[in-house]
Scaffold this motif. Sequence first.
Motif, mmCIF file in Angstrom:
data_model
loop_
_atom_site.group_PDB
_atom_site.id
_atom_site.type_symbol
_atom_site.label_atom_id
_atom_site.label_comp_id
_atom_site.label_asym_id
_atom_site.label_seq_id
_atom_site.Cartn_x
_atom_site.Cartn_y
_atom_site.Cartn_z
ATOM 1 N N UNK A 173 0.915 5.154 -2.344
ATOM 2 C CA UNK A 173 0.238 6.165 -1.526
ATOM 3 C C UNK A 173 1.014 7.474 -1.637
ATOM 4 N N UNK B 296 1.112 10.911 3.405
ATOM 5 C CA UNK B 296 0.271 10.123 4.316
ATOM 6 C C UNK B 296 1.135 9.312 5.294
ATOM 7 N N UNK B 297 2.114 8.475 4.790
ATOM 8 C CA UNK B 297 2.963 7.787 5.779
ATOM 9 C C UNK B 297 3.782 8.739 6.642
ATOM 10 N N UNK C 143 0.844 -1.211 0.000
ATOM 11 C CA UNK C 143 0.000 0.000 0.000
ATOM 12 C C UNK C 143 0.875 1.256 0.000
ATOM 13 N N UNK C 144 1.979 1.229 0.787
ATOM 14 C CA UNK C 144 2.821 2.432 0.899
ATOM 15 C C UNK C 144 3.431 2.838 -0.444
ATOM 16 N N UNK C 145 3.583 1.854 -1.355
ATOM 17 C CA UNK C 145 4.236 2.158 -2.637
ATOM 18 C C UNK C 145 3.381 3.035 -3.546
#
Lengths: 134, 126
Positions: free
Chosen positions: B90, B94-95, B86-88
């Motif tokens: 986003x 956000x992170x 998901x982090x890739x």
Amino acid sequence: MENKTAKRINGWKKWVIIAILSILAGCINGFVGTGGGIVIVYMLLFLDGGGEDGTKNAFAKTLVAVIPMSFVAFLVYLKNGNVDTELMGRVFIPATLGGIAGACLMYRIDKKWLTLIFSSLVIYSGVTLITRAL
Amino acid sequence: MTDIIVSFIIAVIVGLGIGGGGFFVIYLTLCMNYGQIIAQGTNLLFFLVSGISALFIHIRRKSVLSRELLFIIAVTLPATALGAHISDFTDPKIPTFFLGALLIISGIASAVRTVKAFIKEKNEKN
């Protein structure tokens, strides 16, 4: 107080709590690249009870749980080209020696003051990151 | 040279178990101007190196494996892979925001726990 909590949560309830919090810890660790250990350490302290020995044991157990988590997340980040391996080549030795030094110190020093100093630093860093993101 | 000194200090904090997992991300993003996602990926490798070294010391001292711990590991692995995927895709903000919030919460929780320990110790002495 902690031991009463540990006695109260037993059987299937304990496993459900562990499963939910473990999923949360995994998602956080993968999404942010760190932080899963925070959820696990508080979960273990909550379930197992406290005390100086219990706390050190919880930290050691958390490290055991976080390493496979970090390895899986690392593989995904590496696959997506999101790891600076060149920098890691430079800091590999100090990171190894520092990890060993920290683990040895853990059993020899009273960490309360250190924890307070680093907690302040962590809070400050958190505020800085949020300010940057907004 | 700065990299070496900073990484040694952060690795000591990781080994001590006082919440050093995020410090390398902070160093990379705030001091080295790395992008958030690449800092997270590099931090994971850094954590693996310093954490495994510390783990050897802990394992030598006491048995840490238990049924609960094996269950935790089994459950966290697929969840971690999902979070990392998901982090890739986003927005990096956000992170960054999420990490900031996480650090504030863990910093406050850690400080409160330590102050409670101080008070308990003081009461036991009296």
